[in-house]
Scaffold this motif. Sequence first.
Motif, PDB file in Angstrom:
ATOM      1  N   LEU A   1     -14.783 -45.776  58.948  1.00  0.00           N
ATOM      2  CA  LEU A   1     -14.066 -44.637  59.518  1.00  0.00           C
ATOM      3  C   LEU A   1     -12.765 -44.451  58.759  1.00  0.00           C
ATOM      4  O   LEU A   1     -12.151 -45.419  58.308  1.00  0.00           O
TER       5      LEU A   1
ATOM      6  N   TYR B   1      -8.930 -43.155  59.119  1.00  0.00           N
ATOM      7  CA  TYR B   1      -7.939 -42.964  60.180  1.00  0.00           C
ATOM      8  C   TYR B   1      -6.714 -42.240  59.612  1.00  0.00           C
ATOM      9  O   TYR B   1      -6.423 -42.334  58.420  1.00  0.00           O
TER      10      TYR B   1
ATOM     11  N   LEU C   1      -8.109 -45.480  67.131  1.00  0.00           N
ATOM     12  CA  LEU C   1      -9.418 -44.836  67.178  1.00  0.00           C
ATOM     13  C   LEU C   1      -9.373 -43.406  67.701  1.00  0.00           C
ATOM     14  O   LEU C   1     -10.321 -42.639  67.516  1.00  0.00           O
TER      15      LEU C   1
ATOM     16  N   THR D   1      -9.370 -40.786  64.361  1.00  0.00           N
ATOM     17  CA  THR D   1     -10.321 -40.985  63.273  1.00  0.00           C
ATOM     18  C   THR D   1     -10.851 -39.630  62.821  1.00  0.00           C
ATOM     19  O   THR D   1     -11.004 -38.705  63.628  1.00  0.00           O
TER      20      THR D   1
ATOM     21  N   GLY E   1      -8.387 -48.352  58.490  1.00  0.00           N
ATOM     22  CA  GLY E   1      -8.268 -49.101  59.742  1.00  0.00           C
ATOM     23  C   GLY E   1      -7.104 -50.052  59.818  1.00  0.00           C
ATOM     24  O   GLY E   1      -6.756 -50.529  60.897  1.00  0.00           O
TER      25      GLY E   1
ATOM     26  N   TYR F   1     -12.867 -52.672  55.921  1.00  0.00           N
ATOM     27  CA  TYR F   1     -12.725 -51.697  56.999  1.00  0.00           C
ATOM     28  C   TYR F   1     -13.092 -52.319  58.344  1.00  0.00           C
ATOM     29  O   TYR F   1     -13.754 -53.361  58.404  1.00  0.00           O
TER      30      TYR F   1
END
Length: 339
Positions: free
Chosen positions: A151, A153, A166, A169, A196, A235
């Motif tokens: 992901l 961010y 989170l 994201t 992350g 990550y």
Amino acid sequence: MKTKKILRYPVIISLMLLIAGLFTSCYNQQVVIDKVPLNTPEGTNIYITGNFNNWDPGDQKYMLTRNTDGTYSILLPRGVGKLEYKFTRGDWTSVEKNECGYEIGNRSLIYGEEEAVVNQISCWGDTQPMNCTRAVMVIKKYPSNTPKEALIYIASQFNNWDPGNLKYTLKKHPKGFYYINLDKQDECMEFKFTLGDWESVETNRHNIDIENRRFCFDGRDTVFLEVNNWKSIKYRKTGKVTFVIEKLPALTKTGEQLYITGDFNNWDPGDTGYTFRSDSSGRMYYNLVSDKEMISFKITRGNWNSVEVLPSGDDISNRTYINGQADTVYLKVERWKDR
């Protein structure tokens, strides 16, 4: 003795002039609201609160008058210097917010600088934003070694520079680019992208840290960006679950906003990043991404007074979910605390 009595007169006169000067240097200050949100409850009272009344949000002495032309106004007691203030509808849950429902700084004025200070209110804390300013950030180009499962961010002042929040994201489009919709929380923002944590923050092509990016909400609805390199391609591993509400209390009003809150958002009961959406059949759902092994959560209507409870009205224990246990979890809300 006579001489002493005569000397007192200039002192008395000086004191009288000083007192008169203090009174004449004070100013009357009118404060006006000429625009309120369209969803402001009918017949509501609006209050001004600030450093002049110990920030009491529902002080009856500072309730504004509703005028025939639809404006609200109040004439504040005489004063001098700087005044800081905000508007409420009687308590802090209904304090004014920005157009996207986020906290704003204190308003301020200088006594006497303007005879009447005119204000507009964009949103209340207990109503839904109606004219939120948003922008879409698109990463159209990124390093070829970006892991497919990772992901991306965004870290900024609006999330306390958390490199792995989170709630912030980016989504991956089927065409390959990443994007995120951002509400206006301040006039401008500084930010960086990560995978992350700060070990995987974006860098330049030579793996050297870059300056913070900067964006101002100036009317642009889409911003295209490129990431040249990651400091590391390590990550965070995450899981995803969809929460679906299949039953709501009968007293739930049509169109009311519902929230999920838990240990993933510091138990903020009205976090706008954790609102349920409606699918084509009208069911409410929320897709939660988390790196926690077990999630604790509850459902609210935006504050702890409206949290879900047992049919008896007693508090319920936190709901729990073990990450990876299921793709979809169905929920039943039996009753709200305030209804």
